[in-house]
Design an enzyme around this catalytic site. Sequence first.
Site, mmCIF file in Angstrom:
data_model
loop_
_atom_site.group_PDB
_atom_site.id
_atom_site.type_symbol
_atom_site.label_atom_id
_atom_site.label_comp_id
_atom_site.label_asym_id
_atom_site.label_seq_id
_atom_site.Cartn_x
_atom_site.Cartn_y
_atom_site.Cartn_z
ATOM 1 N N SER A 126 0.085 -2.271 1.972
ATOM 2 C CA SER A 126 -0.900 -3.057 1.228
ATOM 3 C C SER A 126 -1.965 -2.163 0.604
ATOM 4 C CB SER A 126 -1.603 -4.036 2.170
ATOM 5 O OG SER A 126 -0.694 -4.935 2.715
ATOM 6 N N HIS A 147 5.307 -4.307 -2.918
ATOM 7 C CA HIS A 147 4.361 -4.979 -2.020
ATOM 8 C C HIS A 147 4.634 -6.474 -1.953
ATOM 9 C CE1 HIS A 147 0.060 -6.434 -1.119
ATOM 10 N NE2 HIS A 147 0.596 -6.006 0.002
ATOM 11 N N GLU A 159 4.388 -7.161 -5.790
ATOM 12 C CA GLU A 159 3.765 -6.205 -6.711
ATOM 13 C C GLU A 159 4.573 -4.911 -6.701
ATOM 14 O OE1 GLU A 159 -0.878 -7.636 -6.532
ATOM 15 O OE2 GLU A 159 -0.108 -6.441 -4.873
ATOM 16 N N ASN A 198 -4.691 -8.749 -4.010
ATOM 17 C CA ASN A 198 -5.695 -8.552 -2.962
ATOM 18 C C ASN A 198 -7.055 -8.141 -3.522
ATOM 19 O OD1 ASN A 198 -4.092 -9.371 -0.869
ATOM 20 N ND2 ASN A 198 -3.403 -7.317 -0.325
HETATM 21 N N1 LIG Z 1 1.123 -8.406 7.700
HETATM 22 C C1 LIG Z 1 0.841 -8.613 6.420
HETATM 23 O O1 LIG Z 1 0.259 -9.641 6.044
HETATM 24 C C2 LIG Z 1 1.263 -7.607 5.376
HETATM 25 C C3 LIG Z 1 1.358 -8.023 4.026
HETATM 26 C C4 LIG Z 1 1.792 -7.099 3.064
HETATM 27 C C5 LIG Z 1 2.079 -5.804 3.442
HETATM 28 N N2 LIG Z 1 1.966 -5.423 4.751
HETATM 29 C C6 LIG Z 1 2.331 -4.042 5.087
HETATM 30 O O2 LIG Z 1 3.604 -4.047 5.709
HETATM 31 C C7 LIG Z 1 3.661 -2.996 6.675
HETATM 32 C C8 LIG Z 1 4.077 -3.588 8.007
HETATM 33 O O3 LIG Z 1 3.157 -4.577 8.378
HETATM 34 P P1 LIG Z 1 3.515 -5.673 9.490
HETATM 35 O O4 LIG Z 1 2.443 -6.700 9.421
HETATM 36 O O5 LIG Z 1 4.941 -6.068 9.388
HETATM 37 O O6 LIG Z 1 3.305 -4.798 10.820
HETATM 38 P P2 LIG Z 1 3.893 -5.062 12.280
HETATM 39 O O7 LIG Z 1 2.985 -4.361 13.210
HETATM 40 O O8 LIG Z 1 4.190 -6.513 12.488
HETATM 41 O O9 LIG Z 1 5.300 -4.301 12.258
HETATM 42 C C9 LIG Z 1 5.423 -2.921 12.092
HETATM 43 C C10 LIG Z 1 6.726 -2.500 12.774
HETATM 44 O O10 LIG Z 1 6.986 -1.148 12.432
HETATM 45 C C11 LIG Z 1 7.491 -0.506 13.566
HETATM 46 N N3 LIG Z 1 7.268 0.929 13.404
HETATM 47 C C12 LIG Z 1 6.132 1.628 13.566
HETATM 48 N N4 LIG Z 1 6.347 2.923 13.283
HETATM 49 C C13 LIG Z 1 7.656 3.033 12.927
HETATM 50 C C14 LIG Z 1 8.478 4.107 12.506
HETATM 51 N N5 LIG Z 1 8.006 5.345 12.423
HETATM 52 N N6 LIG Z 1 9.771 3.840 12.218
HETATM 53 C C15 LIG Z 1 10.251 2.581 12.306
HETATM 54 N N7 LIG Z 1 9.524 1.525 12.695
HETATM 55 C C16 LIG Z 1 8.237 1.753 12.997
HETATM 56 C C17 LIG Z 1 6.768 -1.120 14.743
HETATM 57 O O11 LIG Z 1 7.538 -0.966 15.948
HETATM 58 C C18 LIG Z 1 6.670 -2.586 14.298
HETATM 59 O O12 LIG Z 1 7.778 -3.334 14.767
HETATM 60 C C19 LIG Z 1 2.298 -2.313 6.655
HETATM 61 O O13 LIG Z 1 2.364 -1.167 5.833
HETATM 62 C C20 LIG Z 1 1.386 -3.366 6.049
HETATM 63 O O14 LIG Z 1 0.311 -2.813 5.324
HETATM 64 C C21 LIG Z 1 1.577 -6.294 5.730
#
Ligand SMILES: NC(=O)c1ccc[n+]([C@@H]2O[C@H](COP(=O)([O-])OP(=O)(O)OC[C@H]3O[C@@H](n4cnc5c(N)ncnc54)[C@H](O)[C@@H]3O)[C@@H](O)[C@H]2O)c1
Length: 306
Positions: A126, A147, A159, A198
Amino acid sequence: MTSQDTPRVHEVLVVGCGAMGSQIAMACALAGYRATAFDLDTGAIDRAAVELRRRLDRDVAKGRRDEDAVTAAFERLSFTTDLDAAARRGDFVIEAAAEDLEVKRDVFARLDALAPAHTILTTNSSAIASSRIADATSRPDRVANMHFFNPALVMRCVEVVGGPETSAATVETTAALARRLGKDPVVLRKEVPGFVANRILGAARDEAVSLLEQGVASVQDIDTACRTALGYPMGPFELMDLTGIDIGYRAKLARYAETEDPGDRPSRTVTELVERGELGRKTGLGFYGYADDGTQYPREDDGIPR
Ligand SMILES: NC(=O)c1ccc[n+]([C@@H]2O[C@H](COP(=O)([O-])OP(=O)(O)OC[C@H]3O[C@@H](n4cnc5c(N)ncnc54)[C@H](O)[C@@H]3O)[C@@H](O)[C@H]2O)c1
């Protein structure tokens, strides 16, 4: 939309099986791609498998999705803790691991060493622009931001943002893949912190807090105006309470560290709420108060520090 739009993409690898990655992988499988979801944590994989099954079964029961299509999609979807094998097969990678620059750079360097030369590497970050990751690879022309919004199976905006070295073909393929997932890709012409959606959300939130701090109107009345005049499904204060006031606070601190623009600093009110541990619904107090059954009630002080 047909696979001719992404002719070289048959197999999508999603890195990270959390809230976003699990649903992104499912969306790819539903669109007809073979999808592999990789995570380091077997617990995350187990939770993702259970949650996706529950969600998709519910969609079928409600008539939102065809049962045979869902069965076929689950056959195209696999989970793994073996990155090496999955990366060698992937034509397109969507990284949705932890929001940490060093983690992402490590993942991209490893993917670059393993994945075929044509493979495009994207990040769902994000806040981290792909140009800050691209130089960890030998293929900066095939690195971009892709994104998604939460929940990724539902939200239609994706995005697509290329950095200075991203090729036009990479941007086109990424947007075409988003379209094939049934999304409406928004292609940015240049990298900017927060991208488009955002930033606009943040600007509305900052204005709402500023109006509150100036004593112009109450939390409730500002939320009401946003819902009834602007058609927002939820007012900015309700939304901050729902997502967690600390989440927006940390995002602003990270943005401020990057831009050093005083306008990107968290506001006085938000800072004070975070320092008091009043983080919204999850703590029972935020801009509103919340009863044990989740019922929202107005706070007399509007959460403003005196
Ligand atoms: N949650 C949201 O609303 C949202 C929206 C858009 C973008 N994002 C982006 O998406 C990404 C993930 O967010 P999320 O909310 O799914 O997080 P999350 O914490 O739910 O999931 C992240 C996952 O990645 C795994 N992980 C961590 N390091 C790792 C690695 N080196 N190799 C493989 N897996 C690994 C963790 O075990 C976990 O299961 C982030 O970059 C975040 O900025 C999140």
